[in-house]
Design a protein around this motif. Structure first.
Motif, PDB file in Angstrom:
ATOM      1  N   SER A   1       0.834  -1.197   0.000  1.00  0.00           N
ATOM      2  CA  SER A   1       0.000   0.000   0.000  1.00  0.00           C
ATOM      3  C   SER A   1       0.875   1.256   0.000  1.00  0.00           C
ATOM      4  O   SER A   1       0.591   2.219  -0.713  1.00  0.00           O
ATOM      5  N   ASP A   2       1.940   1.228   0.778  1.00  0.00           N
ATOM      6  CA  ASP A   2       2.882   2.358   0.801  1.00  0.00           C
ATOM      7  C   ASP A   2       3.531   2.553  -0.570  1.00  0.00           C
ATOM      8  O   ASP A   2       3.666   3.683  -1.046  1.00  0.00           O
TER       9      ASP A   2
ATOM     10  N   TRP B   1       2.315   1.536  -3.492  1.00  0.00           N
ATOM     11  CA  TRP B   1       1.259   2.008  -4.394  1.00  0.00           C
ATOM     12  C   TRP B   1       1.041   3.506  -4.241  1.00  0.00           C
ATOM     13  O   TRP B   1       0.972   4.239  -5.235  1.00  0.00           O
ATOM     14  N   PHE B   2       0.936   3.972  -3.008  1.00  0.00           N
ATOM     15  CA  PHE B   2       0.642   5.381  -2.759  1.00  0.00           C
ATOM     16  C   PHE B   2       1.770   6.287  -3.243  1.00  0.00           C
ATOM     17  O   PHE B   2       1.523   7.269  -3.955  1.00  0.00           O
TER      18      PHE B   2
ATOM     19  N   SER C   1       1.909   6.181  -7.022  1.00  0.00           N
ATOM     20  CA  SER C   1       0.741   6.851  -7.600  1.00  0.00           C
ATOM     21  C   SER C   1       0.856   8.365  -7.508  1.00  0.00           C
ATOM     22  O   SER C   1       0.458   9.083  -8.432  1.00  0.00           O
TER      23      SER C   1
ATOM     24  N   ARG D   1      -6.751   4.404  -1.654  1.00  0.00           N
ATOM     25  CA  ARG D   1      -5.821   3.532  -0.930  1.00  0.00           C
ATOM     26  C   ARG D   1      -6.543   2.454  -0.130  1.00  0.00           C
ATOM     27  O   ARG D   1      -6.089   1.312  -0.063  1.00  0.00           O
ATOM     28  N   LYS D   2      -7.672   2.800   0.467  1.00  0.00           N
ATOM     29  CA  LYS D   2      -8.433   1.826   1.242  1.00  0.00           C
ATOM     30  C   LYS D   2      -8.915   0.688   0.344  1.00  0.00           C
ATOM     31  O   LYS D   2      -8.897  -0.476   0.728  1.00  0.00           O
TER      32      LYS D   2
ATOM     33  N   ILE E   1      -7.428  -0.328  -2.358  1.00  0.00           N
ATOM     34  CA  ILE E   1      -6.237  -1.115  -2.677  1.00  0.00           C
ATOM     35  C   ILE E   1      -6.016  -2.161  -1.584  1.00  0.00           C
ATOM     36  O   ILE E   1      -5.821  -3.344  -1.857  1.00  0.00           O
ATOM     37  N   GLU E   2      -6.055  -1.714  -0.341  1.00  0.00           N
ATOM     38  CA  GLU E   2      -5.768  -2.589   0.802  1.00  0.00           C
ATOM     39  C   GLU E   2      -6.860  -3.628   1.047  1.00  0.00           C
ATOM     40  O   GLU E   2      -6.557  -4.778   1.359  1.00  0.00           O
TER      41      GLU E   2
END
Length: 150
Positions: free
Chosen positions: A21-22, A24-25, A28, A44-45, A47-48
């Protein structure tokens, strides 16, 4: 510059979700600044809680550290993200090669404004299938659909 110390392993939801997630963020924010940080925080939520658990995800590691990942829905690349400080080292190429070896062909969509990614996919031999003027959310961010056969 190529990084030859890359291993690829299956995603483990219990240990990988936060790190991916980190990645990805951060990736992105760099690749999709036109979307804006508030919308990315919102996404993000998803994604997780949805995308990572429901896709076939492969994690790229260097020296034991997670540095990128590719998520597949069948032969569709739902996402490929490399930590910004590790981009340009061949990690994305290795993830695409791994996925292509597994699936025999790949398709994906990429924002046309993400010129670095569009060049990356074209360099790998992906060809344009179609284009649309809005993204999956209906926002005015053009996408191009690409395809690659092994």
């Amino acid at each position: 510059m190529e990084n030859n110390d890359v291993s690829i392993r299956p995603f483990d939801g219990a240990t990988d979700t936060e790190k991916l997630s980190d990645i990805w963020f951060a990736a992105s924010l760099k690749a999709h600044p036109f979307i804006g940080e508030p919308k990315l925080v919102e996404q993000r939520k998803l994604i997780e809680e949805t995308y990572l658990p429901k896709s076939e995800t492969w994690v790229a590691c260097c020296g034991g550290d997670e540095v990128g990942f590719i998520s597949l829905l069948g032969n569709f690349v739902g996402g490929i993200f490399i930590a910004p400080d590790r981009q340009g080292l061949g990690i994305g190429r290795k993830l695409i090669a791994h996925a292509l070896a597994l699936k025999g062909e790949l398709s994906l969509e990429v924002y046309t404004a993400n010129e670095q990614a569009v060049r990356f996919y074209r360099t790998l031999g992906f060809t344009k299938v179609s284009r649309r003027d809005v993204d999956d959310s209906g926002d005015p961010y053009p996408n191009v659909a690409l395809h690659l056969r092994a």
